[in-house]
Scaffold this active site. Structure first.
Site, mmCIF file in Angstrom:
data_model
loop_
_atom_site.group_PDB
_atom_site.id
_atom_site.type_symbol
_atom_site.label_atom_id
_atom_site.label_comp_id
_atom_site.label_asym_id
_atom_site.label_seq_id
_atom_site.Cartn_x
_atom_site.Cartn_y
_atom_site.Cartn_z
ATOM 1 N N HIS A 1 -8.428 11.240 -1.031
ATOM 2 C CA HIS A 1 -7.958 9.987 -1.610
ATOM 3 C C HIS A 1 -7.763 10.227 -3.099
ATOM 4 C CE1 HIS A 1 -7.770 5.788 -2.731
ATOM 5 N NE2 HIS A 1 -7.727 5.459 -1.458
ATOM 6 N N PHE B 1 0.870 -1.177 0.000
ATOM 7 C CA PHE B 1 0.000 0.000 0.000
ATOM 8 C C PHE B 1 0.900 1.217 0.000
ATOM 9 C CE2 PHE B 1 -4.587 0.889 1.318
ATOM 10 C CZ PHE B 1 -5.118 -0.074 0.493
ATOM 11 N N GLN C 1 -7.650 14.373 4.414
ATOM 12 C CA GLN C 1 -7.068 13.536 3.365
ATOM 13 C C GLN C 1 -8.001 13.428 2.161
ATOM 14 O OE1 GLN C 1 -6.362 9.032 3.836
ATOM 15 N NE2 GLN C 1 -4.350 9.923 3.547
ATOM 16 N N ARG D 1 -2.364 10.371 6.553
ATOM 17 C CA ARG D 1 -2.549 9.012 7.043
ATOM 18 C C ARG D 1 -2.158 8.009 5.971
ATOM 19 N NH1 ARG D 1 -6.803 4.879 6.654
ATOM 20 N NH2 ARG D 1 -7.805 6.188 5.103
ATOM 21 N N ARG E 1 -0.552 9.037 -0.243
ATOM 22 C CA ARG E 1 -1.799 9.521 -0.841
ATOM 23 C C ARG E 1 -1.752 10.984 -1.234
ATOM 24 N NH1 ARG E 1 -6.209 6.225 2.727
ATOM 25 N NH2 ARG E 1 -5.784 4.293 1.600
ATOM 26 N N GLU F 1 -7.313 1.801 -2.824
ATOM 27 C CA GLU F 1 -5.890 1.868 -3.113
ATOM 28 C C GLU F 1 -5.355 0.481 -3.444
ATOM 29 O OE1 GLU F 1 -3.828 4.444 -0.525
ATOM 30 O OE2 GLU F 1 -1.905 3.453 -0.802
ATOM 31 N N LEU G 1 -15.360 5.543 -3.441
ATOM 32 C CA LEU G 1 -13.948 5.171 -3.412
ATOM 33 C C LEU G 1 -13.579 4.055 -4.388
ATOM 34 C CD1 LEU G 1 -11.437 6.021 -1.719
ATOM 35 C CD2 LEU G 1 -11.666 3.797 -0.640
ATOM 36 N N HIS H 1 -11.725 11.968 1.983
ATOM 37 C CA HIS H 1 -11.672 10.597 2.478
ATOM 38 C C HIS H 1 -11.559 10.460 3.989
ATOM 39 C CE1 HIS H 1 -11.214 6.372 2.003
ATOM 40 N NE2 HIS H 1 -9.988 6.330 2.460
HETATM 41 C C1 LIG Z 1 -14.470 3.789 1.331
HETATM 42 C C2 LIG Z 1 -13.492 3.754 2.452
HETATM 43 C C3 LIG Z 1 -12.496 2.800 2.473
HETATM 44 C C4 LIG Z 1 -11.577 2.741 3.517
HETATM 45 N N1 LIG Z 1 -10.615 1.783 3.498
HETATM 46 C C5 LIG Z 1 -9.725 1.713 4.520
HETATM 47 C C6 LIG Z 1 -8.723 0.700 4.536
HETATM 48 O O1 LIG Z 1 -8.644 -0.138 3.644
HETATM 49 N N2 LIG Z 1 -7.874 0.666 5.577
HETATM 50 C C7 LIG Z 1 -7.937 1.563 6.605
HETATM 51 O O2 LIG Z 1 -7.152 1.445 7.521
HETATM 52 N N3 LIG Z 1 -8.891 2.518 6.619
HETATM 53 C C8 LIG Z 1 -9.791 2.627 5.596
HETATM 54 N N4 LIG Z 1 -10.741 3.615 5.615
HETATM 55 C C9 LIG Z 1 -10.881 4.476 6.786
HETATM 56 C C10 LIG Z 1 -11.579 3.740 7.914
HETATM 57 O O3 LIG Z 1 -12.571 2.895 7.403
HETATM 58 C C11 LIG Z 1 -12.246 4.668 8.916
HETATM 59 O O4 LIG Z 1 -11.391 5.680 9.252
HETATM 60 C C12 LIG Z 1 -12.602 3.915 10.173
HETATM 61 O O5 LIG Z 1 -13.395 2.819 9.852
HETATM 62 C C13 LIG Z 1 -13.284 4.780 11.193
HETATM 63 O O6 LIG Z 1 -13.775 3.958 12.225
HETATM 64 P P1 LIG Z 1 -14.370 4.546 13.562
HETATM 65 O O7 LIG Z 1 -14.659 3.385 14.435
HETATM 66 O O8 LIG Z 1 -13.493 5.601 14.078
HETATM 67 O O9 LIG Z 1 -15.731 5.262 13.131
HETATM 68 P P2 LIG Z 1 -16.952 4.839 12.200
HETATM 69 O O10 LIG Z 1 -16.826 3.494 11.636
HETATM 70 O O11 LIG Z 1 -17.146 5.991 11.289
HETATM 71 O O12 LIG Z 1 -18.154 4.763 13.216
HETATM 72 C C14 LIG Z 1 -18.728 5.894 13.781
HETATM 73 C C15 LIG Z 1 -19.859 5.463 14.669
HETATM 74 O O13 LIG Z 1 -20.327 6.567 15.428
HETATM 75 C C16 LIG Z 1 -21.726 6.671 15.320
HETATM 76 N N5 LIG Z 1 -22.107 8.062 15.511
HETATM 77 C C17 LIG Z 1 -21.633 9.159 14.871
HETATM 78 N N6 LIG Z 1 -22.242 10.258 15.324
HETATM 79 C C18 LIG Z 1 -23.115 9.864 16.276
HETATM 80 C C19 LIG Z 1 -24.062 10.540 17.104
HETATM 81 N N7 LIG Z 1 -24.237 11.860 17.058
HETATM 82 N N8 LIG Z 1 -24.809 9.793 17.955
HETATM 83 C C20 LIG Z 1 -24.671 8.455 18.011
HETATM 84 N N9 LIG Z 1 -23.795 7.781 17.254
HETATM 85 C C21 LIG Z 1 -23.032 8.480 16.402
HETATM 86 C C22 LIG Z 1 -22.036 6.105 13.975
HETATM 87 O O14 LIG Z 1 -23.376 5.698 13.860
HETATM 88 C C23 LIG Z 1 -21.055 4.933 13.921
HETATM 89 O O15 LIG Z 1 -21.602 3.836 14.604
HETATM 90 C C24 LIG Z 1 -11.664 3.684 4.560
HETATM 91 C C25 LIG Z 1 -12.655 4.650 4.529
HETATM 92 C C26 LIG Z 1 -13.558 4.704 3.488
HETATM 93 C C27 LIG Z 1 -14.591 5.763 3.451
#
Ligand SMILES: Cc1cc2nc3c(=O)[nH]c(=O)nc-3n(C[C@H](O)[C@H](O)[C@H](O)COP(=O)(O)OP(=O)(O)OC[C@H]3O[C@@H](n4cnc5c(N)ncnc54)[C@H](O)[C@@H]3O)c2cc1C
Ligand code: SF4
Ligand code: SF4
Ligand code: FES
Lengths: 572, 250
Positions: free
Chosen positions: A238, A122, A236, A386, A286, A255, A252, A351
């Site tokens: 992407h 990556f 970021q 990142r 990126r 990558e 998306l 992203h």
């Molecule tokens: C298309 C895509 C592909 C990606 N691919 C990769 C990858 O291959 N490798 C990598 O390392 N990263 C990748 N990322 C980044 C990564 O997926 C995210 O940064 C990561 O999953 C974030 O996880 P999190 O647990 O912090 O939050 P999230 O998974 O965003 O979860 C947030 C949670 O908070 C809740 N929430 C938000 N606001 C409130 C509120 N006001 N009240 C109650 N609940 C709330 C939501 O409902 C959800 O349950 C990718 C991102 C995208 C968009």
């Protein structure tokens, strides 16, 4: 008349059921605490499901030379030296344990020929480091954690519940108020510690790869109780989002395509990355690839729909379908393009937020007592850029650590009574949006997101940033007039009204920080200051001072000498 | 002139309205748009009280399930140009209605709680080793995005009151039963508690699965066979099972 609401008491309240929230819940549950997890989307649908490419951990299964030291060096260098070194150290050291643990929870990673976890290349990682499940790594993580969480007796899950504000008393966060969307009921949560795991704010841009829920709610919630937001200018982009058809613009293109050998061409069929990055080419970090794509398009060498070409078809149909099955489907079904035969059209898309709520590296505690944060909402690890795969590692490593940090804190804290008046005031505030003839929040969100995409993109200039800031301030003025018709049950208009206030905090912090940083570093590129500046080896912090957003800077914490040996000296 | 499409969207809040009705909206057509784009246009511009559920808009989260012209589908994965310019969108019929297009799918987590989680064999040296070939068998079931469209279309669930867990949950059980290092056998509980016998293999579920999982062929039939083997010839089953698991280990 006083409004009715439901009460829930727990040791720890976790806001968010993405990877970070669920991993934190497991940590607190392991310690025997009573945990409540809430999320605004349904359980199992969090933004994390979209993650594709993989999770970075230096297992060294494919490249035996890889180790945590190399991973650490990559994070600091590619984060352009403004990452928090302690977070980088923790991540590099603990990611392998979290990956093996996930496997013990039931995740099934792709394998090497001798049966170990397979790792792919990556951008920006010196070795092949990304453990993956085809191109559905996030889904596997969510399902695996979901399966663990729902079988725990001491974890209560309440989904489709939107947290509207945090409760604070005597300088400490003591709970939160939320609206259960599917029932239209208010809830009051009392907790000894609260963990924010609300993900990022990618939806403050019009063109984004992010889910509906990524509106930066956690930024607004934390900022309003006094937490500091750091590195918010570091958004970021992407390099590869879909550009056509319009309905999927921003979606998306993983990558992983480049990791598996995908090559970028402009409309003249030049492999332009040879010019921008002769060594690493398509697999450079990126920010580098995103700027290259942007420049090619800006300088008139873009494709018909305003992108550049990305080609993986030369690898053959079998290879593409096996390694990138969801990309194959995504292009086939949304764009009618067969990527085993044709090139894809791609352009940069919003992203990830590198910035977020400032936390203590070891415990995840924010600047406010009782409030913790983990995952994309928390800041410090990724610096100015990142690396792919580091976010999934982040949410597991710091999800666990923050769950433990909150547990330690909760063990010595007490549940605090919430004043009835505070609860009623918050409920009234929310209900006051329910009026028929104000401004539709979606109209303002449209203006805000377009402004951000048009003016605060990859390459920034002062005039444009000031236009964006003026717009944000104008929308803030209009905000009190926002209203939503209908009732309290499953009313998206009402939700949008509340999300907008958080989006305004997020965008104001992004733009003000971008104006403040007079240099180009990582994801932040200033047209008027094209070079990096040693004087700006700093983090920018935003905080609420009497209703105004105030900005400060702090020097980046100095990396201890023994760790500095793992990192190339920064050159200016 | 701007091209338009017609959407007929089901509206009802069952807590205040006895009956629902279709409401007609006109939406400008945009090249390549999906049904979710059109429905969101209605929600954002024409009637913000319209209840819909979506999150990823990329066919990855399984939130936006509905019936489009009577067919259970993901709104974000259904291109308007494949379903015509006069489209009827109704909620999934197999689940209790919350409001408009949003249904209560919560019962699915109650069922998932009853299915034993992944239970690794105890004799494994770490880090574990597995062959790609063996991982592959379970992987198909792990593509499931929990859209519950298969539950929606299954006539056993729609029309009868049985203990049948439904196709999604058989897929879930199979995803763990076919994990090379799992030590549980969930077929028995699927049969005895989960009403697996009620499924009469009509395959409607696999026809609607947006992830193209061979729900009936690869999950349901396999689990049914296991359950039968277990019942009639537990010893033979044990040996057979041990063998497949051994082969799985590198
Ligand atoms: C298309 C895509 C592909 C990606 N691919 C990769 C990858 O291959 N490798 C990598 O390392 N990263 C990748 N990322 C980044 C990564 O997926 C995210 O940064 C990561 O999953 C974030 O996880 P999190 O647990 O912090 O939050 P999230 O998974 O965003 O979860 C947030 C949670 O908070 C809740 N929430 C938000 N606001 C409130 C509120 N006001 N009240 C109650 N609940 C709330 C939501 O409902 C959800 O349950 C990718 C991102 C995208 C968009
Ligand atoms: S095959 Fe079984 S589970 Fe699938 S739709 Fe038919 S009866 Fe239902
Ligand atoms: S098996 Fe297919 S149809 Fe059923 S819930 Fe999973 S993805 Fe949806
Ligand atoms: S919105 Fe996620 S599957 Fe349609």
């Amino acid at each position: 008349m006083a409004e009715q609401y439901l009460n829930t008491e727990s040791d720890i309240l976790i806001i968010g059921a993405g990877g970070a929230g669920m991993r934190a819940a497991l940590a607190a549950s392991d310690a025997g605490l009573k945990v409540t997890v809430v999320s605004k989307s349904l359980l199992g649908k969090a933004h994390t499901v979209m993650a594709e490419g993989g999770i970075a951990a230096s297992l060294g299964n494919v490249d035996p030379k890889d180790n945590w030291q190399a991973h650490f060096g990559d994070i600091i260098e590619e984060g352009v030296y403004i990452s928090n070194w302690r977070m980088a150290e923790i991540l590099a050291k603990e990611a392998p344990q979290r990956v093996y643990e996930l496997e013990r929870y039931g995740a099934l990673f792709d394998r090497t020929p001798d049966g170990r976890i397979l790792q792919r290349a990556f951008g920006g990682h010196s070795y092949r480091r990304l453990c993956h499940v085809g191109d559905r790594t996030g889904l596997e993580i969510i399902r695996t954690l979901e399966d663990q969480v729902i079988h725990r007796q001491n974890v209560k899950i309440i989904d489709e519940l939107y947290i509207t504000s945090l409760l604070k008393k005597d300088g400490k966060v003591i709970g939160a108020i939320g609206l259960k969307m599917d029932k239209g009921e208010f809830h009051c949560f009392k907790a000894k510690a609260v963990v924010l795991a609300t993900g990022g704010c990618g939806r403050v841009y019009k063109i984004t790869s992010n889910s509906w829920e990524s509106t930066g709610d956690g930024l607004g919630l934390a900022y309003r109780v006094g937490a500091k937001l750091q590195d918010m200018e570091m958004i970021q982009f992407h390099p590869t989002g879909m550009v056509y058809p319009p309905g999927v613009k921003g979606l998306l293109v993983t990558e992983g395509v480049r990791g598996e050998g995908g090559i970028l061409y402009n409309s003249k069929m030049e492999r332009f990355m040879e010019r921008y990055s002769p060594q690493k080419k398509e697999l450079d970090a990126r920010d580098v690839v995103a700027r290259a794509n942007y420049a090619e398009i800006q300088e008139g060498r873009g494709t018909e729909h305003g992108g550049v070409y990305l080609d993986i078809s030369y690898k053959g149909a079998d290879f593409v379908k096996q390694k990138l099955p969801s990309m194959y489907m995504q292009f086939m079904e949304f764009a009618g393009v067969d990527i085993t035969k044709e090139k894809m059209e791609v352009a940069p898309t919003t992203h990830y937020q590198m910035g977020g709520v400032r936390v203590d590296p070891d415990t995840g505690m924010t600047d406010v007592k009782g409030l913790f944060a983990a995952g994309e909402i928390a800041c410090g690890l990724h610096g100015a850029n990142r690396l792919g795969g580091n976010s999934l590692a982040d949410i597991l490593v710091f999800g666990k650590r923050t769950g433990e940090g909150a547990t330690d804190y909760a063990k010595t804290a007490e549940l605090v009574e919430v004043r009835e008046e505070d609860i009623q005031n918050e409920i009234s505030r929310v209900l006051s949006f329910l009026k028929p003839d104000g401004i539709n929040a979606y109209d303002l969100i449209d203006e805000l997101t377009s402004t951000m995409s048009d003016n605060v993109g990859i390459v920034r200039e002062p005039d444009r940033l000031n236009i964006a800031l003026a717009k944000i301030l104008e929308l803030k003025e209009k905000y009190p007039k926002v209203s939503a018709p209908g009732g309290r049950k499953y009313n998206h208009g009402l939700l949008a009204a509340m999300e907008l206030s958080n989006m305004l905090v997020a965008t104001e912090a992004i733009v003000r920080s971008a104006i403040m940083r007079p240099e180009s570093r990582g994801a932040h590129t200033r047209k008027d200051f094209p070079k990096k500046d040693r004087a700006w080896l700093k983090n920018i912090l935003c905080s609420d001072v009497g209703g105004e957003m105030k900005l400060d800077t702090e020097p980046v914490p100095t990396i201890p000498a023994e760790l500095m040996e793992l990192v190339k000296q920064e050159v200016y | 002139m701007e091209e338009k499409i017609i959407l007929n969207i089901y509206r009802q809040d069952p807590s205040i309205e006895q009956k629902g009705q279709l409401q007609k909206f006109e939406v400008p057509y945009v090249d390549g748009m999906v049904v979710l784009d059109a429905v969101r246009y209605v929600q954002e511009k024409l009637d913000t009280t319209l209840a819909i559920r979506w999150n990823c808009k990329a066919a990855k989260c399984g939130s936006c399930s509905a019936e489009i012209n009577g067919m259970p589908r993901l709104m974000c994965k259904t291109r308007v140009d494949t379903v015509g310019h006069n489209i009827t969108v109704t909620p999934m019929g197999a689940f209790p209605l919350i409001k408009d297009l949003v249904t209560d799918v919560g019962e699915n987590w109650e069922i998932l709680r009853k299915i034993p989680k992944f239970t690794p064999r105890e004799d494994m040296e770490s880090p574990w080793k597995m062959q790609q070939m063996d991982v592959e068998r379970s992987k198909e079931f792990r593509k499931c995005i929990e859209c519950f469209l298969c539950q929606d279309v299954c006539h056993v669930i729609r029309e009868h009151s049985t203990p049948y867990f439904g196709p999604r949950h058989v897929v879930k059980a199979a995803s763990m039963d076919m994990h090379p290092l799992d030590s549980e056998d969930r077929s028995r509980m699927l049969d005895q508690v989960g009403g697996l016998g009620f499924c009469n293999i009509t395959k409607c579920c696999q026809d609607v699965c947006p992830e193209h999982i061979h729900i009936t062929d690869n999950a349901i039939i396999q689990e049914k066979e296991r359950a039968v083997d277990n019942f009639y010839d537990p010893l033979a089953r044990l040996i057979k099972r041990k063998k497949t698991k051994e082969r799985s280990v590198a």
